[in-house]
Design a protein around this motif. Sequence first.
Motif, mmCIF file in Angstrom:
data_model
loop_
_atom_site.group_PDB
_atom_site.id
_atom_site.type_symbol
_atom_site.label_atom_id
_atom_site.label_comp_id
_atom_site.label_asym_id
_atom_site.label_seq_id
_atom_site.Cartn_x
_atom_site.Cartn_y
_atom_site.Cartn_z
ATOM 1 N N ARG A 87 62.820 49.682 25.614
ATOM 2 C CA ARG A 87 62.779 48.381 26.252
ATOM 3 C C ARG A 87 61.334 47.889 26.330
ATOM 4 N N LEU A 88 61.198 46.567 26.449
ATOM 5 C CA LEU A 88 59.883 45.963 26.625
ATOM 6 C C LEU A 88 59.643 45.776 28.120
ATOM 7 N N HIS A 89 58.727 46.565 28.667
ATOM 8 C CA HIS A 89 58.489 46.511 30.105
ATOM 9 C C HIS A 89 57.099 47.043 30.403
ATOM 10 N N THR A 90 56.436 46.445 31.377
ATOM 11 C CA THR A 90 55.219 46.992 31.948
ATOM 12 C C THR A 90 55.092 46.465 33.367
ATOM 13 N N PHE A 91 54.134 46.968 34.131
ATOM 14 C CA PHE A 91 54.012 46.511 35.514
ATOM 15 C C PHE A 91 53.441 45.097 35.547
ATOM 16 N N HIS A 92 53.772 44.379 36.617
ATOM 17 C CA HIS A 92 53.319 43.004 36.789
ATOM 18 C C HIS A 92 52.008 42.996 37.571
ATOM 19 N N PRO A 93 51.121 42.040 37.304
ATOM 20 C CA PRO A 93 49.864 41.981 38.056
ATOM 21 C C PRO A 93 50.041 41.784 39.556
ATOM 22 N N VAL A 94 51.140 41.133 39.968
ATOM 23 C CA VAL A 94 51.425 40.917 41.390
ATOM 24 C C VAL A 94 52.887 41.268 41.647
ATOM 25 N N THR A 95 53.124 42.156 42.600
ATOM 26 C CA THR A 95 54.490 42.572 42.915
ATOM 27 C C THR A 95 54.693 42.585 44.426
ATOM 28 N N PHE A 96 55.688 41.853 44.897
ATOM 29 C CA PHE A 96 56.018 41.862 46.319
ATOM 30 C C PHE A 96 57.064 42.929 46.587
ATOM 31 N N LEU A 97 56.814 43.776 47.584
ATOM 32 C CA LEU A 97 57.720 44.865 47.935
ATOM 33 C C LEU A 97 58.518 44.476 49.174
ATOM 34 N N ASP A 98 59.817 44.252 48.986
ATOM 35 C CA ASP A 98 60.664 43.784 50.084
ATOM 36 C C ASP A 98 60.703 44.765 51.248
ATOM 37 N N ARG A 99 60.726 46.066 50.948
ATOM 38 C CA ARG A 99 60.930 47.067 52.006
ATOM 39 C C ARG A 99 59.784 47.076 53.001
ATOM 40 N N SER A 134 57.180 52.415 27.497
ATOM 41 C CA SER A 134 58.486 51.825 27.726
ATOM 42 C C SER A 134 59.215 51.577 26.416
ATOM 43 N N LEU A 135 58.485 51.090 25.425
ATOM 44 C CA LEU A 135 59.088 50.790 24.121
ATOM 45 C C LEU A 135 59.505 52.063 23.396
ATOM 46 N N LEU A 136 58.641 53.071 23.370
ATOM 47 C CA LEU A 136 58.889 54.264 22.565
ATOM 48 C C LEU A 136 59.788 55.294 23.243
ATOM 49 N N TYR A 137 59.785 55.307 24.602
ATOM 50 C CA TYR A 137 60.561 56.329 25.311
ATOM 51 C C TYR A 137 61.783 55.773 26.038
ATOM 52 N N GLU A 138 61.814 54.439 26.268
ATOM 53 C CA GLU A 138 62.917 53.853 27.029
ATOM 54 C C GLU A 138 63.654 52.757 26.265
#
Length: 239
Positions: A148-160, A142-146
């Motif tokens: 931005r500082l970003h990574t996946f979260h350990p817990v993610t709720f999917l609304d759909r 994310s840092l080198l190609y986008e």
Amino acid sequence: MKIVLGCVRRADKDFHMIEPGDHIAVGVSGGKDSLLLLYALYLYRMFSHTEYSLSAFTLTMGLQSGDFSGIQAFCEELAIPYTIKETQIFDILFNIRKETNPCALCAKMRRGILNDLAVASGCGKLALGHHREDVLETLMMSLLYESRLHTFHPVTFLDRTGITVIRPLVYLPEKIIVHMKNRLHLPVVPSACPYDGHTKRQEMKNLLRDFSKRYPHAPEYMLHALRNDRQYGLWDRKE
């Protein structure tokens, strides 16, 4: 397994991943990470004294089918229901869409199918086998190609779908997984993907490995930075 279960307990405690009565779908690709995750969650029920149920799911890619009989026997030994879902992901990516950089779309399609399988099976949560290095490699990409500082979260709720995605191995170093794979003789099925080992993620894996040789504590410090709410808060528990 003491270190593995300790990391699972730490992640569960920090992010409230598993609750009594949960029915958890486990995505089992056939690799070492997902197989160890399945076994760890099987043991963690006794270790944590939390009652929850497990179901395991494997997706084929539409390539020449691998031999999943070892995983089938492994799940039968653990008394965990196991489902193999045939897909045509390979044909869609390479023959229909003719993707030159298929990894992101492939991951998205696999997650979508796993989410639907979890819903159809009455599971409220989907467990994926991402480990510590996966977290940091995603951060570096994310840092080198986008930029931005970003990574996946350990817990993610999917609304759909109403599914909650959990990643109980986020604190576990990959070298421990390699060790446990050999010690437990996990029934790993080799990846048939033609891009395996030739991706941007593999580049980040190599970079992180070289970086860690020079700075041995770097992975833990980088992981801690994700929890530093005052500065970054990428893993803020409120998310």
